[in-house]
Scaffold this motif. Sequence first.
Motif, mmCIF file in Angstrom:
data_model
loop_
_atom_site.group_PDB
_atom_site.id
_atom_site.type_symbol
_atom_site.label_atom_id
_atom_site.label_comp_id
_atom_site.label_asym_id
_atom_site.label_seq_id
_atom_site.Cartn_x
_atom_site.Cartn_y
_atom_site.Cartn_z
ATOM 1 N N LYS A 66 31.465 -45.011 -2.712
ATOM 2 C CA LYS A 66 31.827 -43.603 -2.909
ATOM 3 C C LYS A 66 30.544 -42.782 -2.923
ATOM 4 C CE LYS A 66 35.917 -44.179 -5.848
ATOM 5 N NZ LYS A 66 36.516 -43.793 -7.129
ATOM 6 N N PRO A 67 30.592 -41.571 -2.380
ATOM 7 C CA PRO A 67 29.375 -40.752 -2.340
ATOM 8 C C PRO A 67 29.105 -40.031 -3.667
ATOM 9 C CG PRO A 67 31.171 -39.573 -1.310
ATOM 10 C CD PRO A 67 31.706 -40.937 -1.665
ATOM 11 N N PHE A 68 27.847 -39.695 -3.858
ATOM 12 C CA PHE A 68 27.449 -38.795 -4.937
ATOM 13 C C PHE A 68 27.093 -37.459 -4.316
ATOM 14 C CE2 PHE A 68 26.779 -42.714 -7.258
ATOM 15 C CZ PHE A 68 27.118 -42.361 -8.559
ATOM 16 N N ARG A 69 27.295 -36.396 -5.090
ATOM 17 C CA ARG A 69 26.981 -35.047 -4.629
ATOM 18 C C ARG A 69 26.065 -34.357 -5.637
ATOM 19 N NH1 ARG A 69 31.784 -36.259 -2.376
ATOM 20 N NH2 ARG A 69 32.216 -35.463 -0.291
ATOM 21 N N TYR A 70 25.437 -33.295 -5.173
ATOM 22 C CA TYR A 70 24.554 -32.493 -6.012
ATOM 23 C C TYR A 70 25.257 -32.113 -7.312
ATOM 24 C CZ TYR A 70 22.102 -28.350 -7.670
ATOM 25 O OH TYR A 70 21.451 -27.426 -8.452
ATOM 26 N N GLY A 71 24.525 -32.232 -8.427
ATOM 27 C CA GLY A 71 25.052 -31.830 -9.730
ATOM 28 C C GLY A 71 25.732 -32.949 -10.501
ATOM 29 N N GLU A 72 26.042 -34.050 -9.838
ATOM 30 C CA GLU A 72 26.663 -35.172 -10.533
ATOM 31 C C GLU A 72 25.585 -36.002 -11.236
ATOM 32 O OE1 GLU A 72 30.614 -36.053 -7.855
ATOM 33 O OE2 GLU A 72 28.777 -37.112 -7.309
ATOM 34 N N THR A 73 26.043 -36.865 -12.127
ATOM 35 C CA THR A 73 25.135 -37.784 -12.812
ATOM 36 C C THR A 73 25.490 -39.206 -12.409
ATOM 37 O OG1 THR A 73 24.886 -36.291 -14.697
ATOM 38 C CG2 THR A 73 24.298 -38.594 -15.056
ATOM 39 N N ALA A 74 24.476 -39.935 -11.984
ATOM 40 C CA ALA A 74 24.646 -41.334 -11.613
ATOM 41 C C ALA A 74 24.060 -42.200 -12.722
ATOM 42 C CB ALA A 74 23.922 -41.625 -10.297
ATOM 43 N N THR A 75 24.719 -43.312 -13.012
ATOM 44 C CA THR A 75 24.186 -44.273 -13.964
ATOM 45 C C THR A 75 23.860 -45.553 -13.211
ATOM 46 O OG1 THR A 75 25.499 -43.347 -15.777
ATOM 47 C CG2 THR A 75 24.633 -45.585 -16.079
ATOM 48 N N VAL A 76 22.588 -45.921 -13.242
ATOM 49 C CA VAL A 76 22.124 -47.124 -12.555
ATOM 50 C C VAL A 76 22.101 -48.272 -13.563
ATOM 51 C CG1 VAL A 76 20.275 -48.175 -11.204
ATOM 52 C CG2 VAL A 76 20.693 -45.707 -11.034
#
Length: 143
Positions: A66-76
């Motif tokens: 699934k893609p990420f977009r500007y303004g979202e938060t990703a957890t690695v």
Amino acid sequence: MLVSTKEIDVRYAETDQMGVVYHANYLVWMEVGRTNLIKDMGFNYAEVEEDGIISPVLDVQVSYKKPFRYGETATVQTWIEVYDGIKITYRYHILNADGDVCVTGESKHVCVKKDSFRPISIKRKYPDWHEAYEKAKKQPIES
């Protein structure tokens, strides 16, 4: 097994014309996760480099779900999948705010002398790192 987590705010500069994170930026996020895991284990990768040791990538695999977009938060999420005293395989899950796994990955590394690129034994040169990696790595399932 130790799993390190690191949040990353998606920046506009990381997106492409489609408005999603450009695929190569996930490799940078994986590096951030790997560095954070090493820090969580109580070590500093920069100190190893000062000692003339580097850890090049031997192989990398990434699957985009699934893609990420500007303004979202990703957890690695990062952990040690395989460690044999010389080579290390790190695994990554990158999750969105809903907890969905959006990206999975794996990178394989070896520690080498910077001047010659000759592999070193982590077990012999850095016994404290070796012990920490042994404790932190994914354990095989007993049958």
